[in-house]
Design a protein around this motif. Structure first.
Motif, PDB file in Angstrom:
ATOM      1  N   ARG B  31      37.468  34.558  34.498  1.00 59.57           N
ATOM      2  CA  ARG B  31      37.028  33.283  34.628  1.00 59.57           C
ATOM      3  C   ARG B  31      35.722  33.281  33.333  1.00 59.57           C
ATOM      4  NH1 ARG B  31      39.405  30.800  37.582  1.00 59.57           N
ATOM      5  NH2 ARG B  31      39.351  29.871  39.335  1.00 59.57           N
ATOM      6  N   LEU B  34      30.874  34.300  34.880  1.00 59.42           N
ATOM      7  CA  LEU B  34      31.369  34.917  36.496  1.00 59.42           C
ATOM      8  C   LEU B  34      30.259  34.495  36.962  1.00 59.42           C
ATOM      9  CD1 LEU B  34      32.500  38.305  35.184  1.00 59.42           C
ATOM     10  CD2 LEU B  34      33.899  37.068  35.898  1.00 59.42           C
ATOM     11  N   SER B  37      30.738  31.683  39.228  1.00 55.02           N
ATOM     12  CA  SER B  37      31.928  32.180  40.927  1.00 55.02           C
ATOM     13  C   SER B  37      31.326  32.603  41.659  1.00 55.02           C
ATOM     14  CB  SER B  37      32.926  32.302  39.992  1.00 55.02           C
ATOM     15  OG  SER B  37      33.588  31.973  38.898  1.00 55.02           O
ATOM     16  N   SER B  38      30.013  33.674  41.068  1.00 55.47           N
ATOM     17  CA  SER B  38      29.339  34.603  41.735  1.00 55.47           C
ATOM     18  C   SER B  38      29.186  34.157  43.265  1.00 55.47           C
ATOM     19  CB  SER B  38      29.268  35.144  41.302  1.00 55.47           C
ATOM     20  OG  SER B  38      28.264  36.385  41.904  1.00 55.47           O
ATOM     21  N   TYR B  41      32.208  31.334  45.413  1.00 57.73           N
ATOM     22  CA  TYR B  41      32.427  32.466  46.699  1.00 57.73           C
ATOM     23  C   TYR B  41      32.005  33.007  47.447  1.00 57.73           C
ATOM     24  CZ  TYR B  41      36.117  30.773  43.727  1.00 57.73           C
ATOM     25  OH  TYR B  41      37.144  30.321  43.917  1.00 57.73           O
ATOM     26  N   ARG B  55      33.229  42.197  35.899  1.00 57.42           N
ATOM     27  CA  ARG B  55      34.203  41.754  37.075  1.00 57.42           C
ATOM     28  C   ARG B  55      33.710  41.594  37.894  1.00 57.42           C
ATOM     29  NH1 ARG B  55      39.091  46.868  38.193  1.00 57.42           N
ATOM     30  NH2 ARG B  55      37.463  47.313  40.015  1.00 57.42           N
ATOM     31  N   TRP B  68      40.343  39.243  46.580  1.00 62.30           N
ATOM     32  CA  TRP B  68      39.498  38.589  45.142  1.00 62.30           C
ATOM     33  C   TRP B  68      39.112  39.053  44.482  1.00 62.30           C
ATOM     34  CZ3 TRP B  68      42.270  34.119  45.353  1.00 62.30           C
ATOM     35  CH2 TRP B  68      41.080  33.495  44.800  1.00 62.30           C
ATOM     36  N   ILE B  70      37.335  38.343  40.955  1.00 59.14           N
ATOM     37  CA  ILE B  70      36.984  37.102  39.348  1.00 59.14           C
ATOM     38  C   ILE B  70      36.773  38.071  37.900  1.00 59.14           C
ATOM     39  CG2 ILE B  70      35.420  35.657  38.901  1.00 59.14           C
ATOM     40  CD1 ILE B  70      36.277  34.797  41.306  1.00 59.14           C
ATOM     41  N   ASP B  76      39.290  30.050  32.161  1.00 58.45           N
ATOM     42  CA  ASP B  76      39.421  29.969  33.593  1.00 58.45           C
ATOM     43  C   ASP B  76      41.062  29.831  33.727  1.00 58.45           C
ATOM     44  OD1 ASP B  76      37.017  30.287  33.583  1.00 58.45           O
ATOM     45  OD2 ASP B  76      37.256  27.868  33.657  1.00 58.45           O
TER      46      ASP B  76
END
Lengths: 316, 370
Positions: B31, B34, B37-38, B41, B55, B68, B70, B76
């Motif tokens: 991604r 991050l 996305s963090s 999710y 990460r 999972w 990321i 992406d």
């Protein structure tokens, strides 16, 4: 929901079993024929404490037993009509023919290609088992069809095209021994099951390639229409069966309209020589060693007629 | 492009697979951002395990092992996935594969793994653990009381629904699009022992285009599908699905995500193949993610089902599928990937892809007019 039964042999004894979630529960019914079994099951037997088997441990037999009458329908799916050289819009008659009950064979085993046959073909079909005598003209509709049809099964109407067509021998071309693998499952219908029929999916694979796939909703003549017509000219007994026709995708392909017109001008013998020569170019006909795998089930698996696994062998 | 050629073989269960995967272990996603996305999710219902600049690792409530990952990346994209293996012998066989790399100290923990690549070039980890069953530590509450006709569980007690992210139990499955369908699907069967549960074919050519694959756990029931391989214009991850406790959790998860301003993709409904109650969302990159519950469980005896592919085959009931749910557009990126695939000599069946696109446009319900 339909209940599934199998006929099997284990330790040289024949019996019937209820099949549930891949497990077989023997009924201790003994070597009953299909008609006797239909009566047996109507009495709602209690399952005894017999050993339970995995279906793979048993030698599965055809749940349809001889003697019985085997009535078949031809060209009963629209696309198959086109492939057979017929015009689906001209289709004003229901085509019936019969097979010999000597052709009945195990759904898991061999299909034997007779010595004189080159054009061996496959036809997956939904089979109906009659549960009530028919000896006069009937009005059949969705409301009363379940009185006459007790069960469903899978059939493969194996055909020798080089006997069936050039020799005008439908009975012979479709009746050699092992030409009717039936089963594995005899699905005894219950109230409301007829409405599920339309979503049944028929699939036949040769060497893992899908050759035939369609749903019962594509039938040209419905079971009710067909049985009504049969009752006009045919007596039927419990245990007799009707094969409802096969979807498109057989090896047989009719020559185009133009070629057919030219062929019509040729002498009969020359015409069929050319037909066989043309068909032999097609790689779709069954050869010794080919594996045929077929299934009939709904996507949600409410009705599941099991899997047929067949191997083509040459008559020695 | 040849027309009317005979259909390809369907993927089949291998007689002697190299290994038998127990379950999917994890998905690794690259991604660019991050941070987004963090936060996404976490709202989706995953639990945070570890977070660095490079990460983020998440886990479900069913296990403390990450499912999972990321990872900071220029694009992406799907970086790889992992499967659990619990037989030493099978693990040794995978080690022996050409190009296999062995990592004794593990990727996310102490479990050693072998890294191999599938025929599309995707990185696949076989994670070895003898204690696979112990990995699962389900703190499943299921302290819910449901009233039903003839069964009164709650008297004088309304059904309270708590607001918050859905409680994700575990990663259930991944759907992978592949330019070379059969080659990839058969590879997963041969390498990890997957069994086809259902195969979907095109109505004209009878070409197989989607296979739902389940693990071979013998007589132990397992998910109807752990991975799905589908014919695609490019090689990529189509979606991942996470298991929740029940329908109530699925609806709760949807409510929370919508309330937080995230975009729904499609839901709620019940699938036909696999039967799951589903709800699809889109993550900040637009990738589909699914909440599901009540999926089918099969053991190794259930034979394959064959079905036409069309929109209707995707659901038994539910919200009408939005027109844009299936990404059928040909973007510049996809075109580039397609040409790349063709020029690198991949067996890409263009007629199949075109037929698939056409089929998937057909309205699933006769009352829907797109």
């Amino acid at each position: 929901m339909a209940k599934n039964y199998i006929r099997f042999e284990k330790d040289h004894k024949i019996d019937w079993a209820k099949l549930e979630f891949g497990k077989a529960f023997p009924l201790g019914a003994g070597d009953l024929n299909t008609r006797e079994f239909l009566e047996f099951i109507k009495a709602k037997p209690v399952i005894q404490n017999n050993p339970i088997y995995q279906a793979q441990e048993l030698q599965i037999l055809s749940p349809i037993t001889a003697p019985c009458q085997i009535i078949c329908q031809g060209a009963n799916y629209r696309q198959h009509l086109i492939e057979s050289g017929l015009d689906p819009d001209d289709k004003t008659y229901n085509l019936f023919f019969t097979k010999s009950d000597a052709s009945l064979s195990s759904p898991i085993g061999d299909v034997i290609r007779p010595k004189q046959v080159q054009l061996l073909d496959y036809e997956i079909e939904l089979g109906l088992v009659f549960g009530k005598t028919i000896n006069n003209s009937l009005e059949i509709h969705s409301g009363n069809i379940s009185e006459y049809v007790s069960a469903l099964f899978m059939a493969n109407d194996i055909s020798a095209r080089d006997i069936q067509l050039p020799q005008l021998q439908w009975y012979k071309g479709k009746s050699y021994r092992s030409f009717l693998p039936a089963g594995p499952v005899l699905a005894i219908l219950e109230e409301g099951d007829f409405s599920l029929l339309e979503s049944l999916e028929l699939t036949l694979l040769v060497n893992d390639r899908v050759r035939q796939h369609d749903t019962i909703s594509s039938l040209v003549f419905s079971p009710a229409e067909s049985i009504q017509e049969l009752s006009r000219f045919c007596n039927i007994n419990p245990g007799d069966v009707l094969l409802t026709g096969t979807p498109s995708g057989c090896a047989l392909r009719a020559p185009g309209k133009f070629l057919q017109k030219i062929a019509a001008l040729l002498p009969e013998k020359k015409k069929w020589e050319l037909f066989i020569k043309g068909q032999l170019k097609r790689s779709d006909y069954l050869q010794p060693g080919d594996k045929i795998h077929s299934s009939i089930r709904t996507a949600d698996r409410r009705i599941d007629l099991g899997d047929q696994v067949l191997q083509v062998v040459q008559e020695s | 492009m040849k027309k009317n050629r005979p259909p390809s073989r369907c993927p089949v269960q291998a007689d002697n697979p190299l290994s038998k995967a127990k379950d999917i272990a994890y998905i690794r996603l690259g991604r660019r951002n991050l941070k987004s996305s963090s936060s996404y999710y976490l709202d989706f219902g995953l639990s945070l395990l570890e977070k660095t600049e490079e990460r983020i690792l998440f886990h479900g409530h069913g296990s403390n092992f990450p499912c999972w990952s990321i990872e900071k990346n220029k694009r992406d994209v799907l970086l790889g996935l992992g499967f659990y293996i619990s037989s030493k012998e099978e693990f040794e066989r995978l080690k022996g594969l050409e190009g296999a790399k062995f990592f004794p100290s593990g990727r996310f923990g102490d479990f050693p793994f072998v890294n191999i690549t599938d025929p599309s070039g995707l990185s696949v980890d076989a994670v070895f653990t003898e204690v696979f069953e112990e990995l699962k530590s389900p703190e499943i509450s299921l302290q819910k009381f449901w009233n039903a006709p003839g069964k009164t569980e709650r008297v004088n007690f309304p059904h309270p629904s708590q607001s918050g992210p859905a409680k994700v139990i575990r990663l259930g499955h991944a759907v992978l699009l592949k330019q070379e369908f059969l080659k990839n699907a058969q590879w997963y069967c041969d390498t990890f022992g997957f069994i086809p549960s259902d195969i979907q074919i095109l109505s004209g050519s009878k070409e197989p285009v989607i296979v739902f694959l389940r693990c071979d756990l013998g007589d132990k029931p397992t998910d109807h599908h752990t991975i799905v391989i589908a014919s695609g214009i490019d090689d990529r991850l189509e979606h991942c699905a996470f298991e929740l406790e029940d329908l109530d959790e699925v609806a709760k998860g949807r409510e929370w995500l919508l309330g937080r301003g995230w975009k729904s993709a499609w839901g709620i409904g019940r699938h036909l193949l696999g039967s799951q109650i589903f709800d699809y969302q889109r993550d900040p990159t637009g990738m589909l993610v699914e909440h599901y519950s009540d999926g089918d469980k099969f053991d190794d005896t259930v034979p394959v089902g064959y079905h036409w592919i069309n929109r209707k085959s995707l659901y038994q009931w539910g919200e009408d599928m939005p027109e844009n749910f299936l990404d059928l557009t040909l973007s510049f990126h996809k075109l580039k990937e397609l040409l790349k695939g063709i020029f690198s000599g991949k067996e890409i069946r263009m007629d199949t892809l075109l037929a698939l696109k056409k089929t998937m446009k057909i309205s699933p319900r006769n009352w829907i007019k797109y």
